[in-house]
Design a protein around this motif. Structure first.
Motif, PDB file in Angstrom:
ATOM      1  N   ASP A  11      -5.773  -0.986  -4.708  1.00 19.41           N
ATOM      2  CA  ASP A  11      -5.985   0.470  -4.686  1.00 19.41           C
ATOM      3  C   ASP A  11      -7.060   0.749  -3.636  1.00 19.41           C
ATOM      4  O   ASP A  11      -8.220   0.397  -3.825  1.00 19.41           O
ATOM      5  CB  ASP A  11      -6.434   0.936  -6.069  1.00 19.41           C
ATOM      6  CG  ASP A  11      -6.745   2.416  -6.143  1.00 19.41           C
ATOM      7  OD1 ASP A  11      -7.450   2.938  -5.244  1.00 19.41           O
ATOM      8  OD2 ASP A  11      -6.315   3.060  -7.112  1.00 19.41           O
ATOM      9  N   ILE A  12      -6.676   1.378  -2.560  1.00 23.48           N
ATOM     10  CA  ILE A  12      -7.594   1.547  -1.425  1.00 23.48           C
ATOM     11  C   ILE A  12      -8.803   2.418  -1.771  1.00 23.48           C
ATOM     12  O   ILE A  12      -9.911   2.155  -1.302  1.00 23.48           O
ATOM     13  CB  ILE A  12      -6.853   2.061  -0.181  1.00 23.48           C
ATOM     14  CG1 ILE A  12      -7.690   1.812   1.071  1.00 23.48           C
ATOM     15  CG2 ILE A  12      -6.455   3.500  -0.333  1.00 23.48           C
ATOM     16  CD1 ILE A  12      -6.943   1.933   2.358  1.00 23.48           C
ATOM     17  N   ASP A  13      -8.624   3.427  -2.598  1.00 23.92           N
ATOM     18  CA  ASP A  13      -9.756   4.283  -2.973  1.00 23.92           C
ATOM     19  C   ASP A  13     -10.767   3.518  -3.832  1.00 23.92           C
ATOM     20  O   ASP A  13     -11.979   3.638  -3.634  1.00 23.92           O
ATOM     21  CB  ASP A  13      -9.271   5.543  -3.692  1.00 23.92           C
ATOM     22  CG  ASP A  13      -8.455   6.447  -2.786  1.00 23.92           C
ATOM     23  OD1 ASP A  13      -8.819   6.585  -1.592  1.00 23.92           O
ATOM     24  OD2 ASP A  13      -7.452   7.008  -3.249  1.00 23.92           O
ATOM     25  N   HIS A  14     -10.258   2.726  -4.765  1.00 25.76           N
ATOM     26  CA  HIS A  14     -11.149   1.890  -5.585  1.00 25.76           C
ATOM     27  C   HIS A  14     -11.863   0.871  -4.695  1.00 25.76           C
ATOM     28  O   HIS A  14     -13.071   0.662  -4.819  1.00 25.76           O
ATOM     29  CB  HIS A  14     -10.356   1.180  -6.694  1.00 25.76           C
ATOM     30  CG  HIS A  14     -11.179   0.219  -7.473  1.00 25.76           C
ATOM     31  ND1 HIS A  14     -12.100   0.633  -8.407  1.00 25.76           N
ATOM     32  CD2 HIS A  14     -11.252  -1.135  -7.439  1.00 25.76           C
ATOM     33  CE1 HIS A  14     -12.697  -0.432  -8.921  1.00 25.76           C
ATOM     34  NE2 HIS A  14     -12.203  -1.511  -8.342  1.00 25.76           N
ATOM     35  N   TRP A  15     -11.113   0.236  -3.806  1.00 22.51           N
ATOM     36  CA  TRP A  15     -11.709  -0.744  -2.889  1.00 22.51           C
ATOM     37  C   TRP A  15     -12.862  -0.114  -2.120  1.00 22.51           C
ATOM     38  O   TRP A  15     -13.938  -0.699  -2.007  1.00 22.51           O
ATOM     39  CB  TRP A  15     -10.654  -1.276  -1.910  1.00 22.51           C
ATOM     40  CG  TRP A  15     -11.245  -2.142  -0.871  1.00 22.51           C
ATOM     41  CD1 TRP A  15     -11.454  -3.495  -0.933  1.00 22.51           C
ATOM     42  CD2 TRP A  15     -11.775  -1.743   0.403  1.00 22.51           C
ATOM     43  NE1 TRP A  15     -12.070  -3.944   0.206  1.00 22.51           N
ATOM     44  CE2 TRP A  15     -12.277  -2.880   1.043  1.00 22.51           C
ATOM     45  CE3 TRP A  15     -11.868  -0.511   1.052  1.00 22.51           C
ATOM     46  CZ2 TRP A  15     -12.857  -2.832   2.303  1.00 22.51           C
ATOM     47  CZ3 TRP A  15     -12.452  -0.472   2.311  1.00 22.51           C
ATOM     48  CH2 TRP A  15     -12.935  -1.617   2.922  1.00 22.51           C
ATOM     49  N   LYS A  16     -12.661   1.091  -1.594  1.00 16.34           N
ATOM     50  CA  LYS A  16     -13.692   1.748  -0.780  1.00 16.34           C
ATOM     51  C   LYS A  16     -14.945   2.042  -1.599  1.00 16.34           C
ATOM     52  O   LYS A  16     -16.068   1.879  -1.108  1.00 16.34           O
ATOM     53  CB  LYS A  16     -13.135   3.041  -0.168  1.00 16.34           C
ATOM     54  CG  LYS A  16     -14.097   3.764   0.766  1.00 16.34           C
ATOM     55  CD  LYS A  16     -14.341   2.991   2.040  1.00 16.34           C
ATOM     56  CE  LYS A  16     -14.974   3.823   3.134  1.00 16.34           C
ATOM     57  NZ  LYS A  16     -16.404   3.992   3.024  1.00 16.34           N
ATOM     58  N   ARG A  17     -14.780   2.460  -2.847  1.00 21.39           N
ATOM     59  CA  ARG A  17     -15.956   2.719  -3.697  1.00 21.39           C
ATOM     60  C   ARG A  17     -16.765   1.440  -3.907  1.00 21.39           C
ATOM     61  O   ARG A  17     -17.991   1.445  -3.793  1.00 21.39           O
ATOM     62  CB  ARG A  17     -15.529   3.314  -5.038  1.00 21.39           C
ATOM     63  CG  ARG A  17     -15.124   4.776  -4.954  1.00 21.39           C
ATOM     64  CD  ARG A  17     -14.929   5.410  -6.322  1.00 21.39           C
ATOM     65  NE  ARG A  17     -13.852   4.786  -7.088  1.00 21.39           N
ATOM     66  CZ  ARG A  17     -12.567   5.110  -6.994  1.00 21.39           C
ATOM     67  NH1 ARG A  17     -12.183   6.062  -6.153  1.00 21.39           N
ATOM     68  NH2 ARG A  17     -11.665   4.511  -7.745  1.00 21.39           N
ATOM     69  N   ASP A  20     -18.480   0.379  -0.570  1.00 22.74           N
ATOM     70  CA  ASP A  20     -19.650   1.197  -0.260  1.00 22.74           C
ATOM     71  C   ASP A  20     -20.863   0.799  -1.097  1.00 22.74           C
ATOM     72  O   ASP A  20     -22.001   0.879  -0.622  1.00 22.74           O
ATOM     73  CB  ASP A  20     -19.345   2.683  -0.457  1.00 22.74           C
ATOM     74  CG  ASP A  20     -18.420   3.243   0.619  1.00 22.74           C
ATOM     75  OD1 ASP A  20     -18.234   2.583   1.668  1.00 22.74           O
ATOM     76  OD2 ASP A  20     -17.873   4.334   0.400  1.00 22.74           O
ATOM     77  N   ARG A  38      -8.141   2.103   7.748  1.00 23.08           N
ATOM     78  CA  ARG A  38      -7.018   1.743   6.902  1.00 23.08           C
ATOM     79  C   ARG A  38      -5.788   1.750   7.786  1.00 23.08           C
ATOM     80  O   ARG A  38      -5.718   2.492   8.783  1.00 23.08           O
ATOM     81  CB  ARG A  38      -6.875   2.673   5.711  1.00 23.08           C
ATOM     82  CG  ARG A  38      -6.535   4.082   6.062  1.00 23.08           C
ATOM     83  CD  ARG A  38      -6.405   4.883   4.806  1.00 23.08           C
ATOM     84  NE  ARG A  38      -6.016   6.234   5.157  1.00 23.08           N
ATOM     85  CZ  ARG A  38      -5.916   7.202   4.294  1.00 23.08           C
ATOM     86  NH1 ARG A  38      -6.159   6.972   3.034  1.00 23.08           N
ATOM     87  NH2 ARG A  38      -5.565   8.401   4.678  1.00 23.08           N
ATOM     88  N   ASP A  44      -1.944  -0.243   1.590  1.00 19.24           N
ATOM     89  CA  ASP A  44      -2.758  -1.230   0.874  1.00 19.24           C
ATOM     90  C   ASP A  44      -3.537  -2.158   1.815  1.00 19.24           C
ATOM     91  O   ASP A  44      -4.022  -3.198   1.392  1.00 19.24           O
ATOM     92  CB  ASP A  44      -1.875  -2.066  -0.056  1.00 19.24           C
ATOM     93  CG  ASP A  44      -0.877  -2.942   0.687  1.00 19.24           C
ATOM     94  OD1 ASP A  44      -0.643  -2.718   1.899  1.00 19.24           O
ATOM     95  OD2 ASP A  44      -0.328  -3.864   0.056  1.00 19.24           O
ATOM     96  N   VAL A  46      -6.665  -2.671   4.705  1.00 13.93           N
ATOM     97  CA  VAL A  46      -7.875  -2.161   5.335  1.00 13.93           C
ATOM     98  C   VAL A  46      -8.407  -3.184   6.329  1.00 13.93           C
ATOM     99  O   VAL A  46      -8.197  -4.395   6.178  1.00 13.93           O
ATOM    100  CB  VAL A  46      -8.975  -1.810   4.304  1.00 13.93           C
ATOM    101  CG1 VAL A  46      -8.539  -0.667   3.419  1.00 13.93           C
ATOM    102  CG2 VAL A  46      -9.372  -3.011   3.485  1.00 13.93           C
TER     103      VAL A  46
END
Length: 93
Positions: A11-17, A20, A38, A44, A46
């Motif tokens: 999950d790209i949004d979870h990965w980014k959190r 960070d 991305r 999927d 990055v």
């Protein structure tokens, strides 16, 4: 020197959190985020570039169980990385 990394993630949004939140740990290892992308073709995937102060220190950090746990927490499914230096390398820098 820079470190170029490619990850395939759940999950790209979870990965980014999670990514960070790791800024301080990266800085302690001599790694600084320079760019994050991305894939335009795969939702999927990055890519990111980290500045590297000291390769040995960066490699030591990357080999720790803590670094592996971060990848697992972030949902990294697979990845690869390359240490890169400017070509041709300049001796006078």
């Amino acid at each position: 020197m820079v470190l170029l990394v490619r990850n395939r993630v759940k999950d790209i949004d979870h990965w980014k959190r999670v990514f960070d939140k790791q800024k301080a740990a990266g800085l302690a290892a001599g790694l600084s985020v320079q760019r994050v992308w991305r894939s335009a073709d795969r939702a999927d995937e990055v890519f990111f570039i980290l500045g590297v102060e000291d390769r040995a220190r960066a490699e030591a950090y990357m080999a720790t169980p803590e670094a592996a746990a971060v990848g697992e927490e972030a949902g990294a499914v697979e990845g690869e990385f390359w240490f890169l230096e400017e070509f041709p390398a300049r001796k006078d820098d």
